[in-house]
Design a protein around this motif. Structure first.
Motif, PDB file in Angstrom:
ATOM      1  N   GLU A   1       1.575  20.789  33.484  1.00 32.74           N
ATOM      2  CA  GLU A   1       1.563  19.376  33.096  1.00 32.74           C
ATOM      3  C   GLU A   1       1.904  19.128  31.626  1.00 32.74           C
ATOM      4  OE1 GLU A   1      -2.270  17.964  34.351  1.00 32.74           O
ATOM      5  OE2 GLU A   1      -1.497  17.438  36.343  1.00 32.74           O
ATOM      6  N   GLY A   2       2.101  20.198  30.872  1.00 37.58           N
ATOM      7  CA  GLY A   2       2.496  20.006  29.477  1.00 37.58           C
ATOM      8  C   GLY A   2       1.341  19.743  28.528  1.00 37.58           C
ATOM      9  N   ARG A   3       0.124  20.206  28.894  1.00 39.47           N
ATOM     10  CA  ARG A   3      -1.066  19.938  28.085  1.00 39.47           C
ATOM     11  C   ARG A   3      -0.912  20.395  26.630  1.00 39.47           C
ATOM     12  NH1 ARG A   3      -4.188  22.351  31.095  1.00 39.47           N
ATOM     13  NH2 ARG A   3      -5.066  20.622  32.289  1.00 39.47           N
ATOM     14  N   CYS A   4      -0.243  21.536  26.424  1.00 38.68           N
ATOM     15  CA  CYS A   4      -0.121  22.093  25.066  1.00 38.68           C
ATOM     16  C   CYS A   4       1.235  21.805  24.415  1.00 38.68           C
ATOM     17  CB  CYS A   4      -0.341  23.608  25.104  1.00 38.68           C
ATOM     18  SG  CYS A   4      -2.001  24.108  25.603  1.00 38.68           S
ATOM     19  N   ARG A   5       2.069  21.060  25.097  1.00 36.85           N
ATOM     20  CA  ARG A   5       3.442  20.886  24.613  1.00 36.85           C
ATOM     21  C   ARG A   5       3.510  20.155  23.260  1.00 36.85           C
ATOM     22  NH1 ARG A   5       8.754  19.449  28.231  1.00 36.85           N
ATOM     23  NH2 ARG A   5      10.197  19.029  26.522  1.00 36.85           N
ATOM     24  N   PHE A   6       2.600  19.256  23.044  1.00 41.16           N
ATOM     25  CA  PHE A   6       2.693  18.439  21.833  1.00 41.16           C
ATOM     26  C   PHE A   6       1.530  18.679  20.873  1.00 41.16           C
ATOM     27  CE2 PHE A   6       4.974  16.142  25.217  1.00 41.16           C
ATOM     28  CZ  PHE A   6       6.243  16.138  24.654  1.00 41.16           C
ATOM     29  N   LEU A   7       0.977  19.904  20.913  1.00 41.34           N
ATOM     30  CA  LEU A   7      -0.065  20.248  19.938  1.00 41.34           C
ATOM     31  C   LEU A   7       0.538  20.225  18.536  1.00 41.34           C
ATOM     32  CD1 LEU A   7      -1.861  23.295  21.632  1.00 41.34           C
ATOM     33  CD2 LEU A   7      -2.723  20.954  21.450  1.00 41.34           C
ATOM     34  N   SER A   8      -0.251  19.750  17.579  1.00 39.55           N
ATOM     35  CA  SER A   8       0.221  19.744  16.186  1.00 39.55           C
ATOM     36  C   SER A   8       0.113  21.144  15.594  1.00 39.55           C
ATOM     37  CB  SER A   8      -0.630  18.785  15.360  1.00 39.55           C
ATOM     38  OG  SER A   8      -1.964  19.275  15.263  1.00 39.55           O
ATOM     39  N   THR A   9       0.772  21.336  14.466  1.00 36.84           N
ATOM     40  CA  THR A   9       0.706  22.622  13.775  1.00 36.84           C
ATOM     41  C   THR A   9      -0.734  22.963  13.425  1.00 36.84           C
ATOM     42  OG1 THR A   9       2.903  22.228  12.845  1.00 36.84           O
ATOM     43  CG2 THR A   9       1.559  23.928  11.798  1.00 36.84           C
ATOM     44  N   GLU A  10      -1.502  21.956  13.034  1.00 38.87           N
ATOM     45  CA  GLU A  10      -2.903  22.176  12.674  1.00 38.87           C
ATOM     46  C   GLU A  10      -3.724  22.611  13.889  1.00 38.87           C
ATOM     47  OE1 GLU A  10      -1.131  19.507  11.895  1.00 38.87           O
ATOM     48  OE2 GLU A  10      -0.894  19.855   9.736  1.00 38.87           O
ATOM     49  N   GLU A  11      -3.503  21.945  15.020  1.00 38.90           N
ATOM     50  CA  GLU A  11      -4.244  22.302  16.241  1.00 38.90           C
ATOM     51  C   GLU A  11      -3.921  23.727  16.688  1.00 38.90           C
ATOM     52  OE1 GLU A  11      -4.854  18.204  18.734  1.00 38.90           O
ATOM     53  OE2 GLU A  11      -2.772  18.874  18.419  1.00 38.90           O
ATOM     54  N   ILE A  12      -2.649  24.091  16.581  1.00 38.22           N
ATOM     55  CA  ILE A  12      -2.244  25.448  16.956  1.00 38.22           C
ATOM     56  C   ILE A  12      -2.928  26.460  16.037  1.00 38.22           C
ATOM     57  CG2 ILE A  12      -0.305  27.050  17.014  1.00 38.22           C
ATOM     58  CD1 ILE A  12       1.456  24.645  17.854  1.00 38.22           C
ATOM     59  N   GLY A  13      -2.923  26.162  14.719  1.00 35.02           N
ATOM     60  CA  GLY A  13      -3.541  27.069  13.758  1.00 35.02           C
ATOM     61  C   GLY A  13      -5.025  27.242  14.013  1.00 35.02           C
ATOM     62  N   GLU A  14      -5.708  26.157  14.358  1.00 32.12           N
ATOM     63  CA  GLU A  14      -7.144  26.229  14.624  1.00 32.12           C
ATOM     64  C   GLU A  14      -7.439  27.127  15.833  1.00 32.12           C
ATOM     65  OE1 GLU A  14      -8.515  22.271  15.122  1.00 32.12           O
ATOM     66  OE2 GLU A  14      -8.215  21.693  13.007  1.00 32.12           O
ATOM     67  N   LYS A  15      -6.656  27.003  16.875  1.00 30.12           N
ATOM     68  CA  LYS A  15      -6.873  27.800  18.081  1.00 30.12           C
ATOM     69  C   LYS A  15      -6.627  29.284  17.807  1.00 30.12           C
ATOM     70  CE  LYS A  15      -5.937  24.193  21.500  1.00 30.12           C
ATOM     71  NZ  LYS A  15      -7.227  24.309  22.212  1.00 30.12           N
ATOM     72  N   ILE A  16      -5.592  29.561  17.054  1.00 30.71           N
ATOM     73  CA  ILE A  16      -5.290  30.959  16.731  1.00 30.71           C
ATOM     74  C   ILE A  16      -6.391  31.535  15.847  1.00 30.71           C
ATOM     75  CG2 ILE A  16      -3.700  32.466  15.470  1.00 30.71           C
ATOM     76  CD1 ILE A  16      -1.406  30.710  16.457  1.00 30.71           C
TER      77      ILE A  16
END
Length: 469
Positions: free
Chosen positions: A129-144
């Motif tokens: 469904e594309g849940r992660c398709r539009f994550l921001s750079t900040e959101e990606i960094g936090e998850k990593i």
């Protein structure tokens, strides 16, 4: 130049479905004076085995489907084993990341399973469904930073249609909205089959991909990858999948027959080639399917049927019987000697012309060399008659022995005339005369014509066998 490929996963033996795929790619390449490539796709590291790759190549070679480039002989676009191409995959995955064509996905298996369940409940095709398709750079960094390890998904266009021009099925339209973003790199950093196959086809200059129609949607995804990288795409042709007698899909996991098993049973390569060529392809009736050169000349994708062919071993047995007879009696004798060299002298002592005729008769009811040898073992060793209950010393035996001893020409026609004339003269029924005669000669209840058996055995051996009981 036309370049086709067969790209199996070394997770098991080469089976009927894979062999047909290899054959059609090989035929198409040879028909167009092209090249046939063998590539080993071992990205499934848990199940892939080097020994399976070796056996796949051995079985293809035995079938006569020799590749122009492969992991063992090499070529201009190697390596030809995917686990040795990791640096290529890393390089092109980096390009896709830089272009924004793929994105990190942190969805858990539980989330994806729940999405799938809800979609099926609503009668929708399962898709991401594309849940992660539009994550921001900040959101990606936090998850990593939290230790989450993403896979990477290809960003499929959100709307529109893709038309696949299939060489067998024609134009097929796909709605992007129903495809969903697909994984190209797993969370363990290993690239997926979709990505590696797409990249390798382009880098190895594959022009045509012929494979089972369960891969039709994959062709769309692989072309999307190639377009995103600015790489060429091959033409695709998808053949109907082979089904079992109960109309189930054949596969290695569901017990499809392995080519190696047929080899071990004594089937001939040309029999399997003839049989495989009829699974979806409908050649003209004049084509000799036991002649590979004729198959090459006649092969065309235009004559591929749209319905799924049924794997029926009775049809394979038909071609095996034809192939065995085509090999001829002299080849059978040579194979006999390979299996048992002790019979060489006995063969040389026989009349080869009549022996050939006898073996042609016997082989008509057999499927393999071992079956022919088993059915003709009485030729080389006197049969054991110790358990025969029938009287093997009828009162007429001495007289027929003397008649045969005086027969001038030891030919099947002469012997047949002599035996029948004597039988009628003595007013003996056929069974009471010919049955014990056959038992004395071969120990068998039935078999080739008795005069032919006598002619092949020769005068002295025939008389010796008649006199011994």
């Amino acid at each position: 130049m036309i370049r086709t490929r067969f790209a199996p996963s070394p997770t098991g033996l080469l089976h009927i479905g894979g062999a047909r795929t290899a054959l059609f790619n090989w035929l198409f390449a040879k028909k167009n004076r092209g090249q046939f490539i063998l590539r080993i796709e071992d990205t499934d590291q848990e199940r892939s085995r080097h020994e399976y790759a070796e056996m796949l190549n051995e079985d293809l070679t035995w079938l006569g489907l020799c590749s122009d480039e492969n992991p063992w002989s090499g070529g201009s676009y190697g390596p030809y084993t995917q686990s040795q191409r990791f640096e290529y995959y890393e390089h092109y995955l980096k390009i896709l990341k830089e272009k924004g064509a793929i994105y990190p996905c942190f969805c858990t298996p539980e989330q994806l399973a729940e999405d799938r369940r809800q979609q099926l409940e609503k009668s929708k095709p399962p898709r991401y469904e594309g849940r992660c398709r539009f994550l921001s750079t900040e959101e990606i960094g936090e998850k990593i930073a939290k230790g989450e390890r993403p896979c990477w998904r290809f960003a499929v266009p959100e709307s529109g249609f893709f038309v696949l021009s299939d060489l067998i099925h024609g134009d097929i339209s796909f709605d992007y909205a129903e495809i969903g973003d697909f994984v190209v790199q797993r969370s363990d950093n290993w690239p997926t089959y979709l990505f590696t196959a797409a990249l390798d086809d382009a880098l190895m200059h594959i022009t045509h991909v012929i494979r089972g129609d369960e891969h039709i949607k994959n062709a769309v995804l692989q072309i999307l990858i190639q377009k995103a990288l600015g790489l060429p795409s091959p033409f695709f042709g998808h053949v109907p999948m082979i089904v079992s007698m109960d109309r189930q899909k054949l596969s290695k996991r569901t017990g499809a027959d392995a080519i190696r098993e047929f080899r071990e049973k004594g089937y001939l390569p040309e029999a399997l080639i003839a049989y495989l060529s009829t699974l979806s392809w409908a050649p003209d009736s004049s084509v000799n399917l036991l002649d590979k050169e004729e198959i090459i000349m006649a092969f065309s994708l235009e004559r591929i049927a749209s319905s799924s062919p049924v794997h029926d071993e009775t049809h394979l047995d038909h071609w095996q019987s034809q192939a065995l007879r085509a090999r001829g009696p002299q080849w059978l004798l040579e194979e006999f000697i390979k299996l048992d060299s002790s019979i060489t002298a006995k063969i040389l002592a026989m009349n080869l012309r009549f022996l050939h005729l006898l073996l042609e008769d016997i082989s008509g009811a057999c499927l393999t060399v071992l079956e022919v040898l088993e059915s003709s073992k009485w030729l080389f060793d006197s049969p054991d008659l110790s358990e025969v209950k029938e009287n093997l010393s009828p009162e007429w035996k001495p007289e027929i022995i003397e008649i045969l001893r005086q027969t001038q020409e030891w030919e099947p026609a002469i012997l047949d005339k002599t035996l029948r004339s004597w039988q009628k003269g003595k007013k003996l029924k056929g069974k009471e005369f010919f049955h014990p005669l056959r038992l004395l000669l071969s120990g068998e209840e039935k078999g080739p014509a008795i005069p032919l058996e006598m002619a092949a055995l020769g005068r002295s051996e025939t008389l010796r066998r008649l006199e011994r009981a």
